[in-house]
Design an enzyme around this catalytic site. Structure first.
Site, PDB file in Angstrom:
ATOM      1  N   ARG A   8       0.795  19.484   0.902  1.00 14.38           N
ATOM      2  CA  ARG A   8       1.442  20.763   0.576  1.00 14.38           C
ATOM      3  C   ARG A   8       0.546  21.672  -0.265  1.00 14.38           C
ATOM      4  NH1 ARG A   8       7.058  17.980  -0.951  1.00 14.38           N
ATOM      5  NH2 ARG A   8       5.515  16.715  -1.995  1.00 14.38           N
ATOM      6  N   LYS A  65       2.194   1.173   0.330  1.00 12.17           N
ATOM      7  CA  LYS A  65       3.344   0.703  -0.423  1.00 12.17           C
ATOM      8  C   LYS A  65       3.826   1.823  -1.342  1.00 12.17           C
ATOM      9  CE  LYS A  65       2.932  -1.586  -4.356  1.00 12.17           C
ATOM     10  NZ  LYS A  65       2.384  -1.409  -5.709  1.00 12.17           N
ATOM     11  N   ASP A  67      -1.114  -3.874   2.107  1.00  8.09           N
ATOM     12  CA  ASP A  67      -0.955  -4.455   0.775  1.00  8.09           C
ATOM     13  C   ASP A  67      -2.383  -4.719   0.324  1.00  8.09           C
ATOM     14  OD1 ASP A  67      -0.923  -6.350  -1.339  1.00  8.09           O
ATOM     15  OD2 ASP A  67       1.143  -6.820  -0.834  1.00  8.09           O
ATOM     16  N   HIS A  68      -2.850  -3.996  -0.682  1.00  7.29           N
ATOM     17  CA  HIS A  68      -4.290  -4.070  -0.958  1.00  7.29           C
ATOM     18  C   HIS A  68      -4.725  -5.468  -1.406  1.00  7.29           C
ATOM     19  CE1 HIS A  68      -3.291  -3.411  -5.247  1.00  7.29           C
ATOM     20  NE2 HIS A  68      -4.497  -3.871  -5.503  1.00  7.29           N
ATOM     21  N   LYS A  82      -8.433  -8.314  -0.566  1.00  8.20           N
ATOM     22  CA  LYS A  82      -9.321  -8.950  -1.554  1.00  8.20           C
ATOM     23  C   LYS A  82      -9.973 -10.183  -0.929  1.00  8.20           C
ATOM     24  CE  LYS A  82      -6.565  -7.572  -5.589  1.00  8.20           C
ATOM     25  NZ  LYS A  82      -7.401  -6.609  -6.294  1.00  8.20           N
ATOM     26  N   GLU A 111      -2.043  -8.234 -16.236  1.00 14.19           N
ATOM     27  CA  GLU A 111      -2.869  -7.042 -16.427  1.00 14.19           C
ATOM     28  C   GLU A 111      -2.891  -6.703 -17.907  1.00 14.19           C
ATOM     29  OE1 GLU A 111      -2.554  -3.961 -13.075  1.00 14.19           O
ATOM     30  OE2 GLU A 111      -0.519  -4.683 -13.367  1.00 14.19           O
ATOM     31  N   ASP A 136       6.924  -3.548  -8.034  1.00 10.24           N
ATOM     32  CA  ASP A 136       5.523  -3.118  -8.041  1.00 10.24           C
ATOM     33  C   ASP A 136       4.574  -4.244  -7.646  1.00 10.24           C
ATOM     34  OD1 ASP A 136       3.574  -1.128  -8.543  1.00 10.24           O
ATOM     35  OD2 ASP A 136       3.124  -2.019 -10.494  1.00 10.24           O
ATOM     36  N   HIS A 171       2.568  -8.073  -3.576  1.00  8.75           N
ATOM     37  CA  HIS A 171       1.333  -8.838  -3.808  1.00  8.75           C
ATOM     38  C   HIS A 171       1.602 -10.336  -4.006  1.00  8.75           C
ATOM     39  CE1 HIS A 171      -0.071  -4.843  -4.094  1.00  8.75           C
ATOM     40  NE2 HIS A 171       0.038  -4.674  -5.394  1.00  8.75           N
ATOM     41  N   LYS A 221       2.342  -6.292 -17.513  1.00  5.72           N
ATOM     42  CA  LYS A 221       1.364  -5.324 -18.010  1.00  5.72           C
ATOM     43  C   LYS A 221       1.227  -5.529 -19.512  1.00  5.72           C
ATOM     44  CE  LYS A 221       1.710  -1.957 -14.394  1.00  5.72           C
ATOM     45  NZ  LYS A 221       0.441  -2.060 -13.650  1.00  5.72           N
TER      46      LYS A 221
HETATM   47  C1  BG6 Z   1      -0.686  -1.865  -7.601  1.00  2.38           C
HETATM   48  C2  BG6 Z   1       0.365  -1.590  -8.626  1.00  2.38           C
HETATM   49  O1  BG6 Z   1      -0.097  -2.153  -6.350  1.00  2.38           O
HETATM   50  O2  BG6 Z   1      -1.452  -2.977  -7.995  1.00  2.38           O
HETATM   51  C3  BG6 Z   1      -0.254  -1.356  -9.992  1.00  2.38           C
HETATM   52  O3  BG6 Z   1       1.119  -0.442  -8.251  1.00  2.38           O
HETATM   53  C4  BG6 Z   1      -1.165  -2.502 -10.355  1.00  2.38           C
HETATM   54  O4  BG6 Z   1       0.741  -1.192 -10.990  1.00  2.38           O
HETATM   55  C5  BG6 Z   1      -2.132  -2.790  -9.223  1.00  2.38           C
HETATM   56  O5  BG6 Z   1      -1.882  -2.131 -11.537  1.00  2.38           O
HETATM   57  C6  BG6 Z   1      -2.908  -4.056  -9.501  1.00  2.38           C
HETATM   58  O6  BG6 Z   1      -3.918  -4.173  -8.539  1.00  2.38           O
HETATM   59  P1  BG6 Z   1      -5.253  -4.968  -8.856  1.00  2.38           P
HETATM   60  O7  BG6 Z   1      -6.019  -4.909  -7.589  1.00  2.38           O
HETATM   61  O8  BG6 Z   1      -5.911  -4.279 -10.010  1.00  2.38           O
HETATM   62  O9  BG6 Z   1      -4.806  -6.350  -9.230  1.00  2.38           O
END
Ligand code: BG6
Length: 542
Positions: A83, A185, A214-215, A219, A253, A272, A277, A377
């Site tokens: 936008r 996501k 899903d990142h 990994k 984290e 989250d 994950h 966190k």
């Molecule tokens: C994301 C979350 O999917 O993954 C974040 O939204 C989180 O809150 C992050 O910090 C963690 O990813 P990684 O790769 O740093 O473990």
């Protein structure tokens, strides 16, 4: 990972995924230190949400690396849609700002990138997109192939997919062999919304065209779980209830919610991290062996495992979980504010920044083995690991005093930051007395594959979406089952007075979480201490 999945009736995509084990030789000339990615086919990539944070932080840098590694085809271009009012040139300037270290190959490609300013619910946006895509095929050689990437706010995912289909964009363009939709996501915010979103997407695209990201699946160390388990003979025989006493998954984290307070207030740790994950990591760690590396054979096994995870009633969910929220404290010697003092967070927020769960997997392999999960966190360190702790020897020969530093054998899959695998076992301390303690046998990615040019998560996933390898993407039934598992917690916590326990930033979570495992005679691993086994060279740092 395996042969690309081809949508029914579609031609085979030009690229193929790299089979495991085919690497380019490293400096030592014998052992590959990184595996080359196969070339991607020509494609017009359409990024919805092109002016957003995710595009600048993750997608563009990953694409730039792919370009500079020679993976992107000459017929690659991006059409950004958002936008924000930008011209093509302003978009290109933003691309350049997001990829300051990129090389000439990327720079060359960016000069053709286009941008459409438009609302996601307006037909003009999609009419324009259609003509821009046709132009890209004609001028840039994108060959009718399409990769749509939904990097927008989740509430418009269904809308955009529907509009693409309505405007005849959900199939390949003229001469093309594929049109795929990559979905970021969060995929829904509970089971109902995930089901609705799947329905909306399926109304527009075939499941074989949908790539849910899903990142964590990108990994290296998450993928290595497959290699460790299924390329080695020694682990699988003991990978079950007879030998494993408990499993612990930690996603810790040290960062807080940073500038994402507004988003986090609608999410919390369960949505989250755990629904996506953690469930993915658990599925790979605990599933049965797939019959092949075909994307659907791997995903079938993941779904089977998720289906075996016990779904608690809301009452059981309360009993088997501990939610926490961080207070002000100290992390890495810095004083930090509490969650409720973070920007865009309500002063009486009930959102959990920490979560501990006790799960049960009800199948022959895992029945009776507690699976503990915790994430948070503002914990003391950034650590993601899976720890399998093995049963004790049936009878310990040595007396308690000399073996007090001996812990049960554990196999630790270190996902980050100190990527690798450790096997902890007992050894005799040198000297005349028979004194025992735990030591670790370590495999470190950084040491073994020094200088490796391995793709990072997004790079790998974007590549796989381009070549049509869906193995590392989440299928609709996986995402739905993961929501079924976590939904009862959401229901339980929506009741007034649902417990929330506080912990000072820089500690390992609320005390109640210790009680959750102590009730069963277990305890949490302390990755800071446990990874600091005497003799272990690498200090655990953020
Ligand atoms: C994301 C979350 O999917 O993954 C974040 O939204 C989180 O809150 C992050 O910090 C963690 O990813 P990684 O790769 O740093 O473990």
């Amino acid at each position: 990972m395996s042969a690309p999945a081809t949508p029914p009736g579609k031609a085979t995509p030009p690229g193929t995924a790299t089979p495991p084990g085919t690497g380019t030789p490293s400096g030592n000339g014998t052992r590959p230190s990184s595996a080359a990615l196969s070339p991607a086919p020509p494609v017009a990539m359409v990024v919805f949400g092109a002016s957003g944070d995710l595009t600048a932080r993750k997608i563009l840098p990953a694409l730039a690396r792919l370009a500079d590694r020679g993976v992107l085809d000459n017929g690659f271009t991006i059409i950004g849609v958002a936008r924000t009012e930008w011209s093509d040139q302003e978009f290109r300037d933003q691309v350049a700002a997001a990829t300051p270290d990129a090389g000439p190959r990327w720079r060359e490609l960016t000069s053709r990138f286009a941008y459409i300013t438009g609302e996601y619910d307006h037909p003009n946006t999609f009419d324009l997109l259609k003509s821009r895509l046709a132009e890209a095929d004609r001028v840039d050689g994108t060959a009718g192939n399409r990769l749509y990437y939904l990097a927008t706010i989740p509430s418009v995912f269904g809308l955009v997919a529907g509009a693409l289909a309505k405007h005849g964009c959900s199939g390949p363009g003229e001469g093309g062999s594929f049109a795929r939709l990559v979905v970021e996501k969060p995929f829904g915010r509970d089971l109902d919304s995930a089901l609705t979103l799947n329905q909306q997407l399926h109304g527009a695209f075939d499941e074989s065209q949908i790539y849910r990201i899903d990142h964590y699946m990108g990994k290296e160390t998450v993928q290595n779980v497959l290699a460790l388990r299924f390329a080695n003979a020694i682990f699988e025989p003991i990978w079950n209830r007879r030998y494993v006493e408990q499993v612990q998954v930690t996603v810790a984290e040290s960062i807080g919610v940073e500038h994402r307070g507004g988003f986090y207030e609608t999410a919390g740790a369960l949505r989250d991290i755990v629904q996506n994950h953690v469930m993915q990591v658990l599925a790979l760690t605990l599933m049965e062996a797939p019959t092949s590396t075909d994307p659907d054979r791997v995903r079938d096994e993941k779904v089977k495992l998720l289906r075996a995870i016990d779904i608690p009633t809301p009452d059981e969910a309360v009993d088997k979980s501990v939610r926490g929220q961080y207070l002000a404290g100290t992390v890495d010697d810095q004083a930090v504010v509490g969650y409720r003092q973070e920007p865009d967070v309500a002063a009486d927020s009930q959102i959990e920044t920490y979560l501990a769960l006790r799960l049960r997997v009800e199948n022959w392999r895992w029945a009776g083995v507690p699976v503990y999960v915790r994430t948070g966190k503002r914990l003391p360190a950034r650590v993601t690991e899976v720890a399998l702790t093995f049963r004790q020897v049936p009878f310990l020969l040595f007396d308690r005093r000399t073996s007090r530093d001996l812990r049960p054998n554990s196999l630790i899959l270190r996902i980050q930051p100190d990527e690798g695998v450790s096997l902890e076992f007992g050894a005799k301390v040198p000297g005349e007395r028979f004194h025992l303690r735990s030591v670790a046998m370590d495999f470190s990615y950084a040491e073994e594959f020094a200088g490796s040019d391995a793709a990072d998560g997004y790079e790998r996933l974007l590549h796989d979406a381009m070549v049509g390898d869906a193995t590392l993407f989440i299928r609709s039934d996986e995402v739905e089952q993961a929501w079924r598992i976590v939904d009862p917690y959401l229901v339980a916590w929506s009741e007034p007075g649902a417990g929330l326990h506080f912990y000072p930033a820089g500690t390992w979570g609320p005390h109640m979480a210790d009680l959750l495992v102590e009730r069963s005679g277990d305890e949490w691993r302390n990755p800071e201490i446990d990874l600091h086994l005497p003799g272990r060279p690498t200090p655990l740092t953020q």
